[in-house]
Design an enzyme around this catalytic site. Structure first.
Site, mmCIF file in Angstrom:
data_model
loop_
_atom_site.group_PDB
_atom_site.id
_atom_site.type_symbol
_atom_site.label_atom_id
_atom_site.label_comp_id
_atom_site.label_asym_id
_atom_site.label_seq_id
_atom_site.Cartn_x
_atom_site.Cartn_y
_atom_site.Cartn_z
ATOM 1 N N TRP A 104 43.362 -60.219 106.799
ATOM 2 C CA TRP A 104 43.383 -60.901 107.878
ATOM 3 C C TRP A 104 43.698 -60.271 108.972
ATOM 4 O O TRP A 104 44.959 -59.255 108.819
ATOM 5 C CB TRP A 104 44.116 -62.269 107.639
ATOM 6 C CG TRP A 104 44.426 -63.080 108.937
ATOM 7 C CD1 TRP A 104 45.092 -62.891 110.032
ATOM 8 C CD2 TRP A 104 43.279 -63.845 109.470
ATOM 9 N NE1 TRP A 104 44.944 -63.737 111.077
ATOM 10 C CE2 TRP A 104 43.626 -64.539 110.859
ATOM 11 C CE3 TRP A 104 42.056 -64.572 108.956
ATOM 12 C CZ2 TRP A 104 42.877 -65.450 111.491
ATOM 13 C CZ3 TRP A 104 41.176 -65.529 109.605
ATOM 14 C CH2 TRP A 104 41.889 -65.872 110.735
ATOM 15 N N ASP A 207 25.696 -51.370 113.168
ATOM 16 C CA ASP A 207 25.393 -52.834 113.984
ATOM 17 C C ASP A 207 26.386 -52.866 114.881
ATOM 18 O O ASP A 207 27.318 -53.936 114.945
ATOM 19 C CB ASP A 207 25.452 -53.956 112.810
ATOM 20 C CG ASP A 207 24.837 -55.164 113.471
ATOM 21 O OD1 ASP A 207 24.328 -55.024 114.390
ATOM 22 O OD2 ASP A 207 25.187 -56.289 112.786
#
Length: 311
Positions: A104, A207
């Site tokens: 996280w 990307d």
């Protein structure tokens, strides 16, 4: 959004070796995951993790992302750019959908300092060389598949292994039409005319739009103290080895990168003065992908680039 019970069980099993008995008490909270995947924050004990999954993910979908993250993490170990650590990849066994479980990252506010650190880090990333142009495993741009393979020269790889698969997918979806298809054939036939330079095969994010970087703090307890300070993070890669200008072209397609980013990049790795002539050719790759994924909304942008090069 309901998180499948089988997925929670699979995540709990994956976490046992990372947090020990605390994995028995897993909590999940849905979070935004973009257009491609569903996502949730997972807490176990005092640790937090990011979970993404896709019920219809093709084989190797999350393994490809994990491979890209691992390669980026190797390169950015000393650049000041962070990459979320990979905890587990689920392949769809046991009735759970395929998933990716990551460290996280606690999001922080972005500023020019973070953008500059990202620009410098990306320039250093682009100095990481591959053996040729390509990738040694199947890869994806969003959900769109691209075959593994290598080519010794860049125009051949870009045409045969990147543009041609997108053109074929657009054609299967009825998104070309005779005029657009004819222009695409002409451009593919003449691609070497505009890609006459010979870039080194650099490690690409693949990307790099504005939503695929963030500023945050890592949460891994064993990370060095400096790694837990706010810094830019790269997420959701679609990596392979190619021309660094492909990454740069994507940063300029949809915005999200302030001037401090490009200025810092230039200081480390100056951009070829002829790059603006090639930029639309590289943006075509992403616009064709958006055409396949989202339809004719992106058709006019594709057509503008084709007319620029082949009339």
């Amino acid at each position: 959004m309901t998180i499948p019970a089988a997925l929670i069980d699979a995540v709990r099993q994956a976490l046992l070796e990372h947090v020990g008995p605390a994995a028995a008490d897993v909590h999940t909270m849905p979070v935004g995951g973009g257009d491609i995947c569903r996502a949730a924050k997972v807490t176990a004990g005092r640790r937090a993790f990011f979970l993404k999954w896709r019920p219809d993910a093709p084989p190797g979908f999350f393994a490809a992302e994990a491979k890209g993250l691992a390669r980026l993490a190797d390169v950015h170990r000393d650049t000041g750019v962070g990459v979320p650590g990979v905890i587990a990849v689920g392949n769809g066994a046991g009735g759970a959908p395929p998933f990716l479980l990551l460290e996280w990252i606690a999001r922080e506010r972005a500023d020019d300092g973070a953008a500059a650190a990202l620009g410098e880090g990306l320039a250093r990333q682009h100095l990481a060389r591959g053996p040729a142009y390509g990738w040694d495993a199947d890869s994806f741009l969003g959900p769109l598949p691209f075959p593994a393979g290598w080519r010794p020269d860049w125009p051949t790889y870009y045409r045969d292994m990147r543009l041609v698969p997108l053109v074929a997918q657009a054609d299967r979806r009825g998104l070309l039409g005779a005029e657009r298809a004819a222009r695409l054939r002409k451009l593919l036939d003449r691609l070497e005319e505009w890609l006459a330079h010979r870039p080194e095969p650099a490690l690409l994010h693949g990307d790099l739009w504005g939503g695929n970087w963030m500023v945050g703090r890592g949460t891994a307890p064993d990370a060095a103290a400096e790694a837990r300070q706010p810094r830019p993070y790269l997420i959701d890669p679609a990596s392979f080895y190619g021309d660094p200008e492909l990454d740069l072209a994507m940063t300029e397609l949809f915005g999200g990168f302030p001037p401090a980013f490009s200025a810092a990049y230039q200081r480390v790795r100056p951009i070829d003065p002829l790059y603006p002539d090639r930029r639309p050719l590289y943006q075509l790759y992403y616009l064709l992908a958006h055409l396949v994924l989202f339809g004719e909304t992106y058709g006019a942008a594709v057509d503008r680039i084709l007319r620029r090069y082949v009339g």
